[in-house]
Design an enzyme around this catalytic site. Structure first.
Site, PDB file in Angstrom:
ATOM      1  N   GLU A   1       0.842  -1.202   0.000  1.00  0.00           N
ATOM      2  CA  GLU A   1       0.000   0.000   0.000  1.00  0.00           C
ATOM      3  C   GLU A   1       0.877   1.252   0.000  1.00  0.00           C
ATOM      4  OE1 GLU A   1      -3.663   1.755   2.781  1.00  0.00           O
ATOM      5  OE2 GLU A   1      -2.879  -0.272   3.087  1.00  0.00           O
TER       6      GLU A   1
ATOM      7  N   GLU B   1      -2.654  10.506   3.560  1.00  0.00           N
ATOM      8  CA  GLU B   1      -3.827  10.607   4.422  1.00  0.00           C
ATOM      9  C   GLU B   1      -3.812  11.920   5.206  1.00  0.00           C
ATOM     10  OE1 GLU B   1      -5.029   6.162   5.725  1.00  0.00           O
ATOM     11  OE2 GLU B   1      -3.131   6.864   6.566  1.00  0.00           O
TER      12      GLU B   1
END
Length: 241
Positions: free
Chosen positions: A84, A88
């Site tokens: 991943e 964020e």
């Protein structure tokens, strides 16, 4: 997205993704809204590419985050929890605002904290809720480079993903006081002006030749990729579910 991630801890809530929380705006763009429901639960919003063969490339989203505390705005590449690439933004962290850069799996220090080799709680020099800003990451076999409004912000060269996956944007809360935080009773909206991606495919069988390679295409080859894959993102919403 239309699924639920069960609460992990006693002090968190279910992460419920509701497709009705993804709204296409008449004058362009998308709104992803986190809402409090009449029963006290919260619903979140998410969309992703149908294609899951994305392997290396450059990925860019123009976004304006919510000023309402208690949500996470995430723009990321995803194969699984150990493969991943994340950008964020936590709306509970304000003045200064921050965006977190990370890759999975992460490296941890002896005290259990996230190593700067794979994690950066990056301080922004702008208010991400007042205007649109470009969030970008470039992914090659050697490293991942993060950009904010076209300026390089950080680069990781450890634990670089080497398997194909998809691109996802979501806006969510799970009430975790150590991450998303307690959500607001007010609707919280992440606004997306556009999403632009140039990528190699792990499943390509035709031209251009660089699309069959495990190495990134050259800049000169990008125009060929656009022509060959013009149907991939000619309409963002033909590639959303």
């Amino acid at each position: 997205m239309d699924y639920t991630v069960p609460a992990k801890y006693d002090n968190t809530i279910n992460r419920i993704f509701d497709p009705t929380n993804v709204q296409v705006i008449e004058d362009g763009g998308v709104h992803l809204t986190v809402k409090k429901m009449d029963n006290g639960s919260y619903t979140s919003a998410s969309f992703g590419t149908k294609r899951q063969d994305i392997l290396y490339g450059t990925f860019r989203a123009n976004m304006k985050t919510t000023p309402e505390p208690g949500t996470v705005a995430a723009f990321f590449f995803f194969r699984n929890n150990t493969c991943e690439i994340d950008m964020e933004s936590l709306s509970r962290i304000q003045n200064p605002w921050k965006t977190y850069f990370s890759v999975q799996p992460q490296i941890y220090n002896e005290d259990g904290s996230a190593s700067t080799l794979t994690n950066d709680k990056h301080t922004l020099n702008f208010d991400p809720t007042s205007a649109f800003h470009e969030y970008r990451f470039d992914w090659t076999p050697e490293d991942i480079t993060y950009y904010l409004d076209g300026e390089e912000a950080n680069r990781f060269s450890q634990n670089i993903p080497s398997e194909p996956g998809r691109i996802i944007i979501n806006h969510w809360t799970d009430g975790n006081p150590n991450f998303s935080g307690l959500p607001s009773v007010q609707d919280a909206t992440l606004s997306i002006a556009n999403l632009t991606v140039f990528f190699n495919s792990s499943e390509a069988t035709g031209p251009p030749p660089c699309q069959r390679s495990t190495k990134p295409c050259s800049i000169a080859g990008i125009l060929k990729i656009i022509l060959f894959l013009c149907t991939v993102f000619q309409s963002l919403f033909n590639n959303i579910f």
